[in-house]
Design a protein around this motif. Structure first.
Motif, PDB file in Angstrom:
ATOM      1  N   ARG B   3       0.858  -1.184   0.000  1.00  0.00           N
ATOM      2  CA  ARG B   3       0.000   0.000   0.000  1.00  0.00           C
ATOM      3  C   ARG B   3       0.892   1.231   0.000  1.00  0.00           C
ATOM      4  NH1 ARG B   3      -2.876   3.441   3.545  1.00  0.00           N
ATOM      5  NH2 ARG B   3      -4.927   3.997   2.696  1.00  0.00           N
ATOM      6  N   GLN B  27      -4.530  -0.552  -7.445  1.00  0.00           N
ATOM      7  CA  GLN B  27      -5.862  -0.042  -7.131  1.00  0.00           C
ATOM      8  C   GLN B  27      -5.663   1.393  -6.668  1.00  0.00           C
ATOM      9  OE1 GLN B  27      -8.170  -2.068  -4.044  1.00  0.00           O
ATOM     10  NE2 GLN B  27      -9.989  -1.231  -5.052  1.00  0.00           N
ATOM     11  N   THR B  29      -6.853   4.746  -4.979  1.00  0.00           N
ATOM     12  CA  THR B  29      -7.888   5.164  -4.033  1.00  0.00           C
ATOM     13  C   THR B  29      -7.535   6.509  -3.409  1.00  0.00           C
ATOM     14  OG1 THR B  29      -6.784   4.133  -2.150  1.00  0.00           O
ATOM     15  CG2 THR B  29      -8.340   2.755  -3.359  1.00  0.00           C
ATOM     16  N   GLY B  32     -10.412   5.176   0.193  1.00  0.00           N
ATOM     17  CA  GLY B  32     -10.981   3.846   0.016  1.00  0.00           C
ATOM     18  C   GLY B  32     -12.467   3.763   0.311  1.00  0.00           C
ATOM     19  N   LYS B  35     -14.623   1.870  -2.678  1.00  0.00           N
ATOM     20  CA  LYS B  35     -14.130   0.611  -3.231  1.00  0.00           C
ATOM     21  C   LYS B  35     -15.276  -0.269  -3.709  1.00  0.00           C
ATOM     22  CE  LYS B  35      -9.659   0.087  -1.006  1.00  0.00           C
ATOM     23  NZ  LYS B  35      -8.898  -0.514   0.094  1.00  0.00           N
ATOM     24  N   GLU B  46      -2.098  -1.193  -3.674  1.00  0.00           N
ATOM     25  CA  GLU B  46      -2.980  -0.021  -3.604  1.00  0.00           C
ATOM     26  C   GLU B  46      -2.154   1.258  -3.616  1.00  0.00           C
ATOM     27  OE1 GLU B  46      -5.727  -0.097  -0.351  1.00  0.00           O
ATOM     28  OE2 GLU B  46      -6.319   2.004  -0.622  1.00  0.00           O
ATOM     29  N   SER B  48      -2.796   4.861  -2.582  1.00  0.00           N
ATOM     30  CA  SER B  48      -3.755   5.738  -1.904  1.00  0.00           C
ATOM     31  C   SER B  48      -3.240   7.170  -1.933  1.00  0.00           C
ATOM     32  CB  SER B  48      -3.953   5.286  -0.460  1.00  0.00           C
ATOM     33  OG  SER B  48      -4.520   6.350   0.271  1.00  0.00           O
TER      34      SER B  48
END
Lengths: 495, 397
Positions: B3, B27, B29, B32, B35, B46, B48
């Motif tokens: 992450r 992913q 984000t 989050g 999601k 991820e 973020s």
């Protein structure tokens, strides 16, 4: 060289291409004699003229698709054209390209008052939409100055604005759906009477894409109820700087007028000589502020704006007392371009945007530039949204004046960018500002925009030579350069 | 499973470059909180943006705000509110809807083009994104747009970023047009016997010169409440309430809401708290407003559904249950001249069994896939968050 070098093999195949297009289209839809084609050799940017290879005027979406597919399969370029009113050369023909005119798409296909929409073919004029619904009390908000002639399809291509977009937005904010034909000849529908079509916003990028991504064959727009009252206010100032600051003061007070226009002294006097609008001739700058809505609101806000204007140093204030007087206030502004045309043999109309607060600084720089180039300039602004239209006066018959005027114009636009603004607010890049794109964007920015073009038109057949100063081949753009041009992992598949 | 929480734009670029080299999709984000909106992203790692936060430039008199993509939406809205301004598109707050503690980041709202009730009168999130800078899925930094209101220089990539669900590029800084907050707001409620009459009341309102800024319908007792919101300077709102009341007199029973009640009502619409909480599935239907009653009638004939309408009837929030509900909704929409349906919330099995977003036809799907490839050729960013269709989707890692 202004346009890409024509391909000799296409020029050599002209007879074959004309024959093929004639076989695809009904009689009378292909124009190939040079005399008739002359009518299509330029758009509103008439300094540039060029005869197309051939002109086609299809009548149906399927015919547009057939022409585009044939051209794609045969490597022939296409330049789409609406009413030909572009001020940036967006519809300037290519010698080796088919000029695809949408003039025969001139029908309004549906008016839906319950959902407040009008669906029209792309060749319908902007004003015709309002005309079709005004008896029922509605109108279409974007109102470019050319609205009597410009087409709604062209409005999509250029994302046209007008004097009222401060409150009501540009074309992009008022269009709900389109039908378009891709360079592959596929017919695609996006949006409609419902909002926010799924997937990436193709409607959004088509709007303002200057005919480089597809050809629009139908448009659905939002119409609005005409406001109960519209009144305009003329405000004179002794200095252009005070007028510029007044614009910011009104917006900062939380008031968004329907329109807020500015003219400088040369523009005021040219307009006054032409239409006698009652403008204060001695003022250094004039603001026209329009407010609309219920009568009580308009009265209340006019009062507040007047107070703000006085505080900002206004030397004169007049408020329209009748619809006739309001129209008279606007008459001068709306005829500013032809009015300037009377006091100078030629003029160049520029179109940059700057942050509102930079208006005073820009005007100071403009007069310095005017002196430097030895050319007069008259300024007409959509001041509320920072959109400048300086008119540079020159004489094309005087040796070197056109070149000097163009250099002056380029310096204005470079100053717009330097002050945090942009090269074009509503006229488009076209060929006119193409070579200035590097002032605003890096090479990487422009390459990413061209990659998007590749998704629609990988062979650069649709309106090439417009918007982008350098045409990169899509294969080259698709390559991944991870570390300064060196691919560290050669095992990654490439395209 | 990693992450990443980069603080700087250059760090975002580095992370995407590594992901590209290692063929490990990300992913993308904010906090989050969304999601569960969209498809299941095929990525273990991820990225973020939660640490890439802060308002970097705010000029109220220019109506412009610039903020990093990870800035909390709440911080944006509070800052604007203190200065008498607001986000014109009245973003949805999905925290209650998804059981989250915050409505997430500005970047998330923009990427998902989450527009609220004012969408019908003032436009969507996409209409307020003036510019941005971003790192593409090619690990390339680029900028588009500007800080000015009127700009047609180059393609309007801002439109593409709105609603791209982070699948094209990761935005670093976001430049928004903001609006003055209206001085006064109130709403007129019209209680009607049928949904068609309530819908028609909204049509009358929006077709009038009274400039409603919102138009919603909720069920109430045995009837339907059409609620029209009017905003602006008080003297104008009072005048327009009088005009609107006169227009709607015969349509139903009129009631003027208090400012507080009106504010609560539109918060409920913003939070999608207008539906019963226990619905198995919640769908968002975007339709031609006047068709809404017929669409609902056809669905009600076969399913037990709960619903509320916004956008003058053009937006239907629909709660219901059943494995075939989604297909039934899309079949009705196809009969009723288009529109589209998005599955907003459902148990995993229901989500996995059908397209979350409205499926596109082959030509449009192909175009969508080629656009994805133009920005993210290796499908590094949020793969499968939206199903694109088209042959190029096979490139997905």
């Amino acid at each position: 060289m202004l346009l890409p070098e024509p391909e000799q093999n296409i020029l050599d195949r002209r007879d074959e291409i004309v024959g093929a297009l004639k076989s695809l289209l009904p009689k009378g839809c292909v124009i190939d004699d040079r005399t008739t084609m002359k009518a299509f050799d330029s758009d509103g940017l008439s300094a540039y003229r060029n005869l197309p290879l051939v002109v086609v005027l299809p009548e149906t979406t399927q015919q547009v698709a057939d022409v585009m597919k044939w051209c794609r399969d045969n490597g022939v370029k296409i330049v789409p054209r609406g009413a030909g009113t572009s001020l940036s050369g967006g519809a300037l023909p290519l010698s080796d390209g088919v000029l695809l005119g949408l003039g025969k798409f001139n029908q309004i296909t549906e008016i839906d008052f319950e959902n407040r929409t009008v669906t029209a073919q792309p060749g319908v004029t902007n004003l015709a939409i309002t005309t079709a619904v005004q008896d029922d009390g509605f109108y279409y908000a974007p109102d470019p100055s050319s609205q009597i002639a410009c087409s709604i399809g062209g409005n999509i291509a250029e994302n046209s604005g007008g004097v009222h977009c401060l409150k009501y937005g540009l074309t992009t904010n008022n269009v709900l759906g389109i039908e378009m034909v891709t360079m592959d000849g596929e017919i695609v529908r996006i949006g409609g009477k419902h909002l926010d079509a799924p997937g990436f916003d193709i409607l959004g990028i088509m709007t303002g894409s200057e005919g480089l991504l597809g050809v629009v064959t139908e448009v659905t727009v939002r119409i609005l109820r005409k406001p109960a009252t519209q009144r305009a206010m003329l405000v004179g100032f002794d200095t252009v700087q005070e007028a510029g600051q007044a614009v910011s003061i009104v917006i900062a007070a939380g008031i968004i007028p329907a329109g807020m226009e500015m003219m400088d002294n040369p523009a005021i006097n040219a307009a006054e000589d032409f239409v006698n609008a009652g403008y204060p001739r001695e003022a250094a700058a004039l603001l026209i502020v329009e407010l609309d809505g219920p009568e009580v609101e308009v009265d209340y806000l006019l009062d507040r704006v007047a107070t703000l204007m006085k505080g900002a140093g206004a030397s004169s204030i007049r408020i329209s007392q009748s619809e006739e007087e309001r129209n008279q206030f606007w008459a001068g502004r709306k005829s500013a371009f032809p009015a300037v045309g009377r006091i100078s043999p030629d003029y160049l109309c520029m179109d940059g945007t700057i942050p509102r607060k930079a208006l005073p600084e820009m005007l100071t720089r403009m007069s310095a530039m005017s002196q430097k180039y030895g050319l007069r300039v008259a300024n007409v602004f959509h001041a509320g949204d920072g959109n400048l239209h300086p008119l540079i006066l020159f004489d094309a018959n005087a040796e070197g004046e056109l070149a000097r005027a163009e250099e002056f114009g380029a310096e204005i636009l470079r100053n717009c960018v330097a002050l945090g603004g942009v090269l074009t607010g509503e006229h488009g890049v076209g060929v006119e500002k193409r070579d200035l794109m590097g002032e605003m964007f890096t090479e990487d920015d422009l390459k990413q925009q061209q990659r998007l073009k590749c998704a629609f038109d990988p062979d650069h057949l649709l309106n090439p030579g417009k918007v982008f100063p350098v045409l990169h081949r899509c294969a080259e753009l698709g390559r991944l350069h991870v570390h300064h041009g060196q691919l560290p992992h050669p095992d990654i598949p490439r395209f | 499973m990693a992450r990443y929480t980069p603080e700087k734009c250059a760090d975002i670029e580095e992370i995407i470059r590594d992901a590209l080299q290692n063929k490990t999709p990300l992913q993308v984000t904010g906090y989050g909180t969304k999601k569960n909106l969209g498809g299941r992203v095929l990525a273990r790692d991820e990225l973020s943006l939660s640490a890439h936060s802060g308002i970097t430039d705010y000029q109220p008199e220019e109506l412009v705000m610039v903020a990093r993509s990870g800035t909390p939406l709440i911080e944006i809205e509070e800052t604007l509110d203190k200065n008498g301004q607001m986000l014109g598109f009245e973003p949805l707050h999905l925290d209650k809807f998804y059981g989250q503690s915050t409505p997430g980041s500005l970047g998330g709202v923009i990427a998902c083009n989450l527009s609220g009730s004012r969408r019908i009168s003032a436009g969507a999130a996409r209409d307020y994104l003036l510019g941005f800078d971003a790192i593409s899925g090619r690990a390339g930094y680029f900028r588009s747009g500007s800080k000015v209101m009127k700009n047609v220089t180059g393609y309007d990539l801002s439109k593409l970023m709105c609603g791209s669900f982070g699948m094209l590029a990761v935005m670093s800084e976001i430049t928004l047009k903001v609006l003055p907050r209206p001085e006064f707001m109130t709403s007129l409620s019209v209680t009607c016997a049928s949904l068609a009459e309530a819908r028609s009341a909204l049509s009358i309102g929006f077709g009038s010169a009274t400039e409603p800024s919102g138009g919603a319908i909720i069920k109430s007792g045995g009837g339907f409440n059409a609620v029209l919101r009017l905003e602006g300077v008080k003297i104008s709102v009072d005048d327009r309430i009088a005009s609107l009341s006169a227009l709607l007199e015969k349509t139903g029973t009129l009631r003027l809401m208090s400012a507080e009640e009106s504010s609560e009502f539109w918060k409920m619409m913003r939070d999608i708290s207008c539906l019963q909480k226990d619905a198995e599935q919640v769908w968002k239907l975007s339709v031609t407003p006047s068709y809404a009653p017929q669409i609902i009638a056809e669905l009600e004939a076969k399913y037990k559904v709960d619903y509320a309408l916004d956008w003058a009837g053009g937006l239907i929030w629909l709660g219901g249950a059943g494995a075939e509900l989604g297909a039934a909704i899309r079949a009705v929409l196809a009969r009723q001249d288009g529109g589209h349906a998005t599955l907003m919330r459902a148990p995993e099995a229901i989500q996995a069994s059908q397209p979350i977003f409205q499926p596109l036809d082959a030509a449009l799907g192909g175009l969508q896939s080629r656009i994805k490839t133009a920005f993210d050729p290796m499908y590094i960013l949020n793969p499968q968050k939206i199903e694109l269709g088209g042959a190029a989707d096979a490139n997905a890692l």
